[in-house]
Enzyme design. Structure first.
Site, mmCIF file in Angstrom:
data_model
loop_
_atom_site.group_PDB
_atom_site.id
_atom_site.type_symbol
_atom_site.label_atom_id
_atom_site.label_comp_id
_atom_site.label_asym_id
_atom_site.label_seq_id
_atom_site.Cartn_x
_atom_site.Cartn_y
_atom_site.Cartn_z
ATOM 1 C CE LYS A 53 -3.878 -2.356 2.192
ATOM 2 N NZ LYS A 53 -4.715 -2.645 3.358
ATOM 3 C CD GLN A 97 -3.534 -4.337 6.485
ATOM 4 O OE1 GLN A 97 -3.649 -3.296 5.837
ATOM 5 N NE2 GLN A 97 -3.978 -5.487 6.025
ATOM 6 C CG ASP A 120 -9.467 0.396 5.367
ATOM 7 O OD1 ASP A 120 -9.398 -0.167 4.262
ATOM 8 O OD2 ASP A 120 -8.612 0.279 6.258
HETATM 9 N N1 GUN Z 1 -7.085 -6.504 6.244
HETATM 10 C C1 GUN Z 1 -7.508 -7.228 5.180
HETATM 11 N N2 GUN Z 1 -8.103 -6.429 4.264
HETATM 12 C C2 GUN Z 1 -8.038 -5.167 4.765
HETATM 13 C C3 GUN Z 1 -8.483 -3.908 4.265
HETATM 14 O O1 GUN Z 1 -9.065 -3.772 3.186
HETATM 15 N N3 GUN Z 1 -8.208 -2.849 5.075
HETATM 16 C C4 GUN Z 1 -7.589 -2.974 6.276
HETATM 17 N N4 GUN Z 1 -7.392 -1.876 7.004
HETATM 18 N N5 GUN Z 1 -7.184 -4.123 6.762
HETATM 19 C C5 GUN Z 1 -7.406 -5.215 6.005
#
Ligand code: GUN
Length: 298
Positions: A53, A97, A120
């Site tokens: 990311k 995350q 998110d």
């Molecule tokens: N863990 C797995 N997928 C995601 C996501 O799309 N966002 C976040 N913050 N954590 C995740």
């Protein structure tokens, strides 16, 4: 007949070029999109997602503020960091995350993120707006799936979509998005989960089958209708001694047999994964545009 592959990598690359141009235009106006990234602990999969990311932010010209915290970080300290990022004009969006370590309550942390920075789309305000069909930040993986269906020319309106998995991150939001009465949606939606009896009875009816179960081989060929569109959201590490890393990635769908029956299918890797990150960049740019804060940063 072998299914056509939905090339998520290519769709994502095209979208990222457009996002990069948007970022450049915003920077011309003195607006620098910034993403605050928080990783608590050292889960290898989460670490690699977060690194990907941040790399994608850099490539798009988005500033990223990297916060890697030890696994024993207290909930209080995490909430204090979020509070600081909520107040920081250089941070347009915040990504914490998931999953978080067990001593931290996800349901206390996600609502602490300002809804205006919730790129998110996990804040209850954004989830509520999503359910009501109102404007909001869309969760990244479901949004990426919708974009893949649009880009692949799949007719969603009136189709029977079966979603396997009821997670807050994928299953529930994608089902809600697809049943909205609007372009690219308007489907009949069924959700299957671990409590579903005779899952194949439902999956065999799917014109579009979205699998987000978190387990390899959840869907095999006999569970799929001829000519279905299959979207595999799973990312599972299975050991593979022939690889330098000692593992390879597989989805939740038995690709080999299902791809012989489906009309269209996403591969793992290279399907939904690159789209998730792309939609995160998209939301971050949107957040920066809406905030319109001129910064002198970076
Ligand atoms: N863990 C797995 N997928 C995601 C996501 O799309 N966002 C976040 N913050 N954590 C995740």
């Amino acid at each position: 007949m072998a299914a056509k592959i939905i090339d998520g990598k290519q769709v994502a690359a095209n979208m990222r070029e457009r996002i990069k141009a948007d970022v450049a235009a915003l920077r011309e106006q003195g607006i620098v999109p910034g993403l605050g990234v928080v990783l608590v602990g050292d889960d290898p999969a989460s670490r690699s997602y977060v690194t990907a990311k941040e790399r994608a932010c850099e490539e798009a010209g988005i500033y990223s503020d990297d916060n890697r915290l030890p696994a024993e970080t207290s909930q209080e300290d995490l909430l204090a960091l979020i509070e600081r990022m909520n107040a920081d004009p250089a941070i347009s969006g915040i990504l914490v995350q998931l999953p978080l370590p067990p001593h931290i309550d996800e349901q206390a942390v996600l609502p602490a993120i300002s809804p205006a920075k919730d790129v998110d789309g996990f804040h209850p305000v954004n989830l509520g707006n999503l359910m009501a069909g109102r404007e909001c930040f869309l969760p990244c993986t479901p949004h990426g799936i919708l974009q893949l269906l649009i880009e692949s020319g799949v007719e969603v309106s009136g189709a029977h979509v079966v979603v396997v998995g009821r997670s807050n991150i994928v299953g529930k939001p994608v089902a809600n998005m697809l049943l909205q009465k609007r372009e690219g949606a308007n489907a009949t939606v069924t959700i299957c989960h671990t409590g579903t009896r005779n899952m194949a009875h439902f999956t065999k009816q799917a014109d579009i089958l979205i699998v987000a179960a978190g387990r390899p081989n959840t869907v095999t060929a006999e569970m799929v209708k001829d000519g279905a569109v299959v979207i595999d959201v799973g990312v599972n590490r299975v050991s593979d001694d022939s690889r330098k890393t000692g593992y390879r990635l597989v989805g939740d769908v038995d690709f080999e047999t299902v791809s012989a029956k489906a009309a269209l299918i996403t591969p793992v890797p290279g399907g939904v994964g690159p789209m998730t990150i792309t939609m995160l960049l998209w939301n971050t740019v949107e957040a920066a545009r809406k905030a319109g804060v001129k910064t002198l940063v970076k």
